[in-house]
Enzyme design. Structure first.
Site, PDB file in Angstrom:
ATOM      1  N   ASN A 165      15.058   4.026   4.802  1.00 18.64           N
ATOM      2  CA  ASN A 165      15.130   3.746   3.365  1.00 18.64           C
ATOM      3  C   ASN A 165      15.505   5.053   2.681  1.00 18.64           C
ATOM      4  OD1 ASN A 165      14.719   3.173   0.686  1.00 18.64           O
ATOM      5  ND2 ASN A 165      12.501   2.833   0.848  1.00 18.64           N
ATOM      6  N   TRP A 166      16.743   5.121   2.252  1.00 16.25           N
ATOM      7  CA  TRP A 166      17.234   6.381   1.674  1.00 16.25           C
ATOM      8  C   TRP A 166      16.709   6.638   0.261  1.00 16.25           C
ATOM      9  CZ3 TRP A 166      23.224   6.763   2.927  1.00 16.25           C
ATOM     10  CH2 TRP A 166      23.389   6.736   4.324  1.00 16.25           C
ATOM     11  N   LYS A 167      16.155   5.600  -0.353  1.00 13.23           N
ATOM     12  CA  LYS A 167      15.671   5.716  -1.741  1.00 13.23           C
ATOM     13  C   LYS A 167      16.812   6.238  -2.634  1.00 13.23           C
ATOM     14  CE  LYS A 167      11.058   6.073   0.078  1.00 13.23           C
ATOM     15  NZ  LYS A 167       9.671   6.558  -0.035  1.00 13.23           N
ATOM     16  N   HIS A 204       8.816  -2.951  -2.193  1.00 12.11           N
ATOM     17  CA  HIS A 204       8.403  -1.581  -1.862  1.00 12.11           C
ATOM     18  C   HIS A 204       7.377  -1.106  -2.901  1.00 12.11           C
ATOM     19  CE1 HIS A 204       8.524   2.730  -1.152  1.00 12.11           C
ATOM     20  NE2 HIS A 204       9.012   2.435   0.043  1.00 12.11           N
ATOM     21  N   GLU A 257       7.059   1.591  -4.397  1.00 12.03           N
ATOM     22  CA  GLU A 257       7.650   2.298  -5.540  1.00 12.03           C
ATOM     23  C   GLU A 257       8.179   1.298  -6.572  1.00 12.03           C
ATOM     24  OE1 GLU A 257      10.235   4.833  -3.231  1.00 12.03           O
ATOM     25  OE2 GLU A 257       8.460   5.834  -2.435  1.00 12.03           O
ATOM     26  N   GLU A 303       3.101  -0.265   4.699  1.00  9.09           N
ATOM     27  CA  GLU A 303       3.272   1.099   4.194  1.00  9.09           C
ATOM     28  C   GLU A 303       2.093   1.463   3.306  1.00  9.09           C
ATOM     29  OE1 GLU A 303       7.737   2.312   4.311  1.00  9.09           O
ATOM     30  OE2 GLU A 303       7.241   1.589   2.315  1.00  9.09           O
ATOM     31  N   GLY A 352       5.584   9.687   1.664  1.00 11.32           N
ATOM     32  CA  GLY A 352       6.094  10.938   1.110  1.00 11.32           C
ATOM     33  C   GLY A 352       5.059  12.041   1.019  1.00 11.32           C
ATOM     34  N   SER A 362       5.488   8.536   6.059  1.00 12.33           N
ATOM     35  CA  SER A 362       5.577   9.835   6.727  1.00 12.33           C
ATOM     36  C   SER A 362       5.837   9.733   8.234  1.00 12.33           C
ATOM     37  CB  SER A 362       4.329  10.679   6.448  1.00 12.33           C
ATOM     38  OG  SER A 362       4.219  10.940   5.057  1.00 12.33           O
ATOM     39  N   GLY A 401      11.346   6.966   5.387  1.00 11.73           N
ATOM     40  CA  GLY A 401      11.893   7.494   4.134  1.00 11.73           C
ATOM     41  C   GLY A 401      12.532   8.852   4.364  1.00 11.73           C
ATOM     42  N   GLY A 402      11.797   9.911   4.036  1.00 11.48           N
ATOM     43  CA  GLY A 402      12.317  11.281   4.094  1.00 11.48           C
ATOM     44  C   GLY A 402      13.073  11.644   5.366  1.00 11.48           C
TER      45      GLY A 402
HETATM   46  P1  13P Z   1       8.373   8.567   3.809  1.00 11.26           P
HETATM   47  O1  13P Z   1       8.803   8.340   5.225  1.00 11.26           O
HETATM   48  O2  13P Z   1       9.168   9.575   3.097  1.00 11.26           O
HETATM   49  O3  13P Z   1       6.897   8.768   3.713  1.00 11.26           O
HETATM   50  O4  13P Z   1       8.683   7.175   3.023  1.00 11.26           O
HETATM   51  C1  13P Z   1       8.234   5.993   3.549  1.00 11.26           C
HETATM   52  C2  13P Z   1       8.809   4.881   2.777  1.00 11.26           C
HETATM   53  O5  13P Z   1       8.473   4.653   1.642  1.00 11.26           O
HETATM   54  C3  13P Z   1       9.837   4.040   3.423  1.00 11.26           C
HETATM   55  O6  13P Z   1      10.109   2.912   2.682  1.00 11.26           O
END
Ligand code: 13P
Length: 248
Positions: free
Chosen positions: A9-11, A94, A96, A166, A172, A212, A233-234
């Site tokens: 997930n590149w956000k 998600h 967020e 999640e 994050g 993470s 994510g990251g």
């Molecule tokens: P991180 O891997 O950066 O913690 O993000 C997880 C995430 O929200 C994937 O959708």
């Protein structure tokens, strides 16, 4: 046998130029992956990603979808628009989106129906906040997120959904849930699914862990009985990290 999926997930990262550079590097590196590999770029990068991924083993995902077919919904994106980029997966619910954009369980339920109707695999996210966990509410939070999102979804259709657990406190933050913890909570999610549907569904539904996930956490996470993959994510926007995760 459940499918293993590693999804990125590149956000809100990468312009189309950056997407091109990243994917041109990634594609040859994961061409022999043993699992399903998915990347979910921002909408503005879907066209360039779709062109590059056309002849690869990487599937394309979107980060959101609107449940209406068309109309006056400024800033939103429809199923038909996503279809033109050969999108296969859509992230739905998600944390967020739930917390910053006030997405409700009802919206998420509608989005799941829209995905199923249009042959997109929803990657449906659930997870508790730290406050909820510390107050002993984790199970009730997860249960209500799942029950509300699956409302009216048939047994046949629910098998097409991918769930991503999640925990909000792990996103994050570098504080990944321990593999045992994630495995236990995902086991609980399977119980909730079994109570709504049956054992066959709960044993076959694909459930990912997210929060993470890094190259040094994935091996142990993937060795857990209940964990079928990761939503990353990251580490999904660093070629070498994502490559290592895919090759857990
Ligand atoms: P991180 O891997 O950066 O913690 O993000 C997880 C995430 O929200 C994937 O959708």
């Amino acid at each position: 046998m459940r499918k293993n999926i590693i999804a990125g997930n590149w956000k809100m990262h990468f312009s189309s130029e950056e997407t091109k550079k990243f994917l041109n590097e990634l594609v040859p590196k994961v061409s022999d992956a043993k699992c399903e590999v998915v990347v979910c770029p921002p909408f503005t990068s879907l066209q360039v990603a779709s062109d590059i991924l056309k002849n690869s083993n990487i599937k394309l995902g979107a980060q959101n979808i609107h449940f209406e077919e068309k109309g006056a919904f400024t800033g939103e994106i429809s199923a038909d628009m996503l279809k033109s980029f050969n999108v296969s997966y859509v992230i739905v619910g998600h944390s967020e989106r739930r917390s910053y954009f006030n997405e409700t369980d009802e919206d998420i339920n509608k989005k799941i129906f829209t995905c199923l109707k249009n042959d997109f695999v929803p990657i449906f996210c659930v997870g508790e906040t730290l406050e909820e966990r510390e107050a002993g509410k984790m199970k009730s939070v997860l249960e209500s997120q799942i029950k509300n999102a699956f409302l009216g979804v048939s047994k046949e259709d629910v098998k097409k959904i991918v769930v991503a657990y999640e925990p909000v406190w792990a996103i994050g933050t570098g504080k990944t849930a321990t593999s045992e913890d994630a495995n236990n909570v995902i086991g609980f999610i399977r119980n909730v699914v079994e109570n709504i549907y049956d054992k066959e569904v709960s044993e076959n539904i694909v459930i990912l862990y997210g929060g993470s996930v890094k190259p040094n956490t994935i091996k142990e996470q993937m060795s857990m009985e209940n964990i079928d993959g990761a939503l990353v994510g990251g580490a999904s926007i660093v070629v070498s990290d994502f490559e290592s995760i895919v090759k857990f």
